[in-house]
Design a protein around this motif. Structure first.
Motif, PDB file in Angstrom:
ATOM      1  N   ALA A   1       0.864  -1.184  -0.249  1.00  0.00           N
ATOM      2  CA  ALA A   1       0.172   0.022   0.040  1.00  0.00           C
ATOM      3  C   ALA A   1       0.963   1.135   0.029  1.00  0.00           C
ATOM      4  CB  ALA A   1      -0.876   0.026   1.160  1.00  0.00           C
ATOM      5  N   LEU A   2       1.838   1.203   0.906  1.00  0.00           N
ATOM      6  CA  LEU A   2       2.812   2.181   0.782  1.00  0.00           C
ATOM      7  C   LEU A   2       3.450   2.449  -0.515  1.00  0.00           C
ATOM      8  CD1 LEU A   2       5.199   3.193   3.789  1.00  0.00           C
ATOM      9  CD2 LEU A   2       5.983   3.521   1.478  1.00  0.00           C
ATOM     10  N   ILE A   3       3.966   1.558  -1.217  1.00  0.00           N
ATOM     11  CA  ILE A   3       4.670   1.601  -2.354  1.00  0.00           C
ATOM     12  C   ILE A   3       3.588   2.090  -3.497  1.00  0.00           C
ATOM     13  CG2 ILE A   3       5.535   0.347  -4.160  1.00  0.00           C
ATOM     14  CD1 ILE A   3       6.883  -1.612  -1.989  1.00  0.00           C
ATOM     15  N   ILE A   4       2.507   1.752  -3.654  1.00  0.00           N
ATOM     16  CA  ILE A   4       1.551   2.170  -4.373  1.00  0.00           C
ATOM     17  C   ILE A   4       1.239   3.742  -4.256  1.00  0.00           C
ATOM     18  CG2 ILE A   4      -0.921   1.895  -5.160  1.00  0.00           C
ATOM     19  CD1 ILE A   4      -0.787  -0.901  -4.695  1.00  0.00           C
ATOM     20  N   ASP A   5       0.927   4.064  -3.152  1.00  0.00           N
ATOM     21  CA  ASP A   5       0.802   5.421  -2.725  1.00  0.00           C
ATOM     22  C   ASP A   5       1.914   6.210  -3.159  1.00  0.00           C
ATOM     23  OD1 ASP A   5      -1.962   5.143  -1.798  1.00  0.00           O
ATOM     24  OD2 ASP A   5      -1.361   5.926  -0.061  1.00  0.00           O
ATOM     25  N   ALA A   6       3.285   5.770  -2.898  1.00  0.00           N
ATOM     26  CA  ALA A   6       4.434   6.634  -3.091  1.00  0.00           C
ATOM     27  C   ALA A   6       4.405   6.702  -4.785  1.00  0.00           C
ATOM     28  CB  ALA A   6       5.586   5.911  -2.654  1.00  0.00           C
ATOM     29  N   MET A   7       4.219   5.864  -5.671  1.00  0.00           N
ATOM     30  CA  MET A   7       4.168   6.177  -7.051  1.00  0.00           C
ATOM     31  C   MET A   7       3.052   7.129  -7.551  1.00  0.00           C
ATOM     32  SD  MET A   7       6.756   4.481  -7.427  1.00  0.00           S
ATOM     33  CE  MET A   7       7.069   4.893  -9.496  1.00  0.00           C
ATOM     34  N   ASP A   8       1.931   6.908  -6.806  1.00  0.00           N
ATOM     35  CA  ASP A   8       0.675   7.724  -7.094  1.00  0.00           C
ATOM     36  C   ASP A   8       1.360   9.174  -6.975  1.00  0.00           C
ATOM     37  OD1 ASP A   8      -0.888   5.744  -8.106  1.00  0.00           O
ATOM     38  OD2 ASP A   8      -1.876   5.738  -6.251  1.00  0.00           O
ATOM     39  N   ILE A   9       1.787   9.602  -5.916  1.00  0.00           N
ATOM     40  CA  ILE A   9       2.221  10.945  -5.258  1.00  0.00           C
ATOM     41  C   ILE A   9       3.303  11.475  -6.274  1.00  0.00           C
ATOM     42  CG2 ILE A   9       3.471  12.126  -3.583  1.00  0.00           C
ATOM     43  CD1 ILE A   9       1.991  10.257  -1.597  1.00  0.00           C
TER      44      ILE A   9
ATOM     45  N   PHE B   1      11.073  12.653  -0.814  1.00  0.00           N
ATOM     46  CA  PHE B   1       9.872  11.744   0.135  1.00  0.00           C
ATOM     47  C   PHE B   1      10.880  11.466   1.461  1.00  0.00           C
ATOM     48  CE2 PHE B   1       8.195  11.075  -4.001  1.00  0.00           C
ATOM     49  CZ  PHE B   1       6.908  10.645  -3.779  1.00  0.00           C
ATOM     50  N   CYS B   2      10.077  11.211   2.390  1.00  0.00           N
ATOM     51  CA  CYS B   2      10.651  10.658   3.468  1.00  0.00           C
ATOM     52  C   CYS B   2      10.118   9.459   3.821  1.00  0.00           C
ATOM     53  CB  CYS B   2      10.665  11.566   4.819  1.00  0.00           C
ATOM     54  SG  CYS B   2      11.130  10.983   6.315  1.00  0.00           S
ATOM     55  N   ILE B   3      10.812   8.302   3.576  1.00  0.00           N
ATOM     56  CA  ILE B   3      10.561   6.901   3.846  1.00  0.00           C
ATOM     57  C   ILE B   3      10.669   6.711   5.564  1.00  0.00           C
ATOM     58  CG2 ILE B   3      10.272   4.483   3.178  1.00  0.00           C
ATOM     59  CD1 ILE B   3      10.897   5.638   0.374  1.00  0.00           C
ATOM     60  N   VAL B   4       9.880   6.236   6.385  1.00  0.00           N
ATOM     61  CA  VAL B   4      10.119   5.953   7.534  1.00  0.00           C
ATOM     62  C   VAL B   4      10.015   4.477   8.038  1.00  0.00           C
ATOM     63  CG1 VAL B   4       9.817   6.586  10.205  1.00  0.00           C
ATOM     64  CG2 VAL B   4       9.628   8.286   8.272  1.00  0.00           C
ATOM     65  N   SER B   5      10.973   3.529   7.870  1.00  0.00           N
ATOM     66  CA  SER B   5      10.741   2.209   8.229  1.00  0.00           C
ATOM     67  C   SER B   5      12.123   1.840   8.620  1.00  0.00           C
ATOM     68  CB  SER B   5      10.023   1.589   6.888  1.00  0.00           C
ATOM     69  OG  SER B   5      10.111   0.025   7.197  1.00  0.00           O
TER      70      SER B   5
ATOM     71  N   LEU C   1      12.438   6.341  -6.698  1.00  0.00           N
ATOM     72  CA  LEU C   1      12.148   7.673  -6.541  1.00  0.00           C
ATOM     73  C   LEU C   1      13.595   8.520  -6.847  1.00  0.00           C
ATOM     74  CD1 LEU C   1      10.138   7.456  -3.258  1.00  0.00           C
ATOM     75  CD2 LEU C   1       9.107   7.680  -5.419  1.00  0.00           C
ATOM     76  N   ARG C   2      14.439   8.066  -6.521  1.00  0.00           N
ATOM     77  CA  ARG C   2      15.605   8.858  -7.008  1.00  0.00           C
ATOM     78  C   ARG C   2      16.190   9.007  -8.317  1.00  0.00           C
ATOM     79  NH1 ARG C   2      20.891   7.873  -3.281  1.00  0.00           N
ATOM     80  NH2 ARG C   2      21.255   9.758  -4.401  1.00  0.00           N
TER      81      ARG C   2
END
Length: 249
Positions: free
Chosen positions: A78-86, A95-99, A111-112
């Motif tokens: 879900a996080l990956i799909i949203d990231a690509m949509d954004i 982006f800041c990915i917290v994990s 993303l880079r």
């Protein structure tokens, strides 16, 4: 300008504790403005109930993701799909990915590739591939342990080389050798290099490099503590502003 960056903050609730949230957003403010603020998890699980208060305080949108089958991490998807949509929306600069999960390594790299500024944040157990895929990586334990008004000249620092080299952080000996090379490559005819540029190149080689990992709030006192370099202050054209330069001893 760096602080004008619009940053999408995406948090994996399965791999991060709510106790870090304040420090996460304090750090993000040094790099830009958080626009999207989303956190992913199965909020029907009792262990995520403690997040409710802090989510309201920081106006973070919780994204519900049920665990459809045992052993499969639907939250990551879900996080990956949203990231690509954004990303394709064109509304953010980074982006800041917290994990602390290596499953986001390919996402950070993608993303880079798209020209995004990518900050990673996680605990010291975070696998090195994810750390390396980010432009910068911050250790949550370090962010949480240092108050915002840490004295830059404090002598209360870590000096045990074995200690600071744990958990993927470069040892002091390794950093000294790399800094010497960077200074040599970046210096003028007299051997002086602009300290700010040295710091940027050091971060490119070590995405998780942060002077706070070694007990210092700023780069200048950290470099001084290594006893291997000369540091010179030069006045700039602007009043009360000085630039720091570094030279190998």
């Amino acid at each position: 300008m760096e602080n004008d960056r619009k940053i999408a903050v995406l948090i994996d609730a399965d791999n991060v504790s709510e106790k870090y949230l304040k420090f996460i957003f304090d750090e993000i403010s040094n790099h830009g403005t958080p626009t999207y603020k989303r956190i992913y998890g199965d909020w029907t699980k009792p262990q995520l109930a403690s997040w409710k208060t802090v989510l309201l305080k920081y106006s973070i949108t919780p994204i519900q993701q049920y665990s459809y089958t045992t052993g499969k991490n639907a939250t990551d998807s879900a996080l990956i799909i949203d990231a690509m949509d954004i990303l394709y929306s064109g509304h953010v600069d980074g982006f800041c990915i917290v994990s602390s999960d290596s499953d986001f390594t390919r996402l950070a790299a993608r993303l880079r590739e798209a020209g995004m500024y990518v900050i990673g944040m996680g605990e010291k157990k975070t696998p090195m591939p994810f750390i390396s895929a980010c432009e910068l990586f911050k250790y949550l334990e370090v962010l949480a342990s240092l108050p915002a008004d840490t004295d830059q000249t404090s002598n209360n620092v870590k000096t045990d080389k074995q200690d600071v080299s744990k958990d993927g952080m470069a040892s002091l000996d390794e950093l000294i050798e790399v800094i010497k090379v960077i200074v040599t490559e970046s210096s003028d005819e007299d051997g002086w290099a602009f300290l700010g540029e040295v710091g940027k190149k050091l971060n490119k080689r070590y995405p998780d490099f942060d002077t706070r990992n070694y007990g210092y709030a700023k780069l200048t006192p950290f470099i001084s503590s290594l006893k291997q370099f000369e540091i010179q202050s030069r006045k700039s054209s602007r009043p009360h502003i000085t630039h720091k330069y570094i030279r190998n001893k």
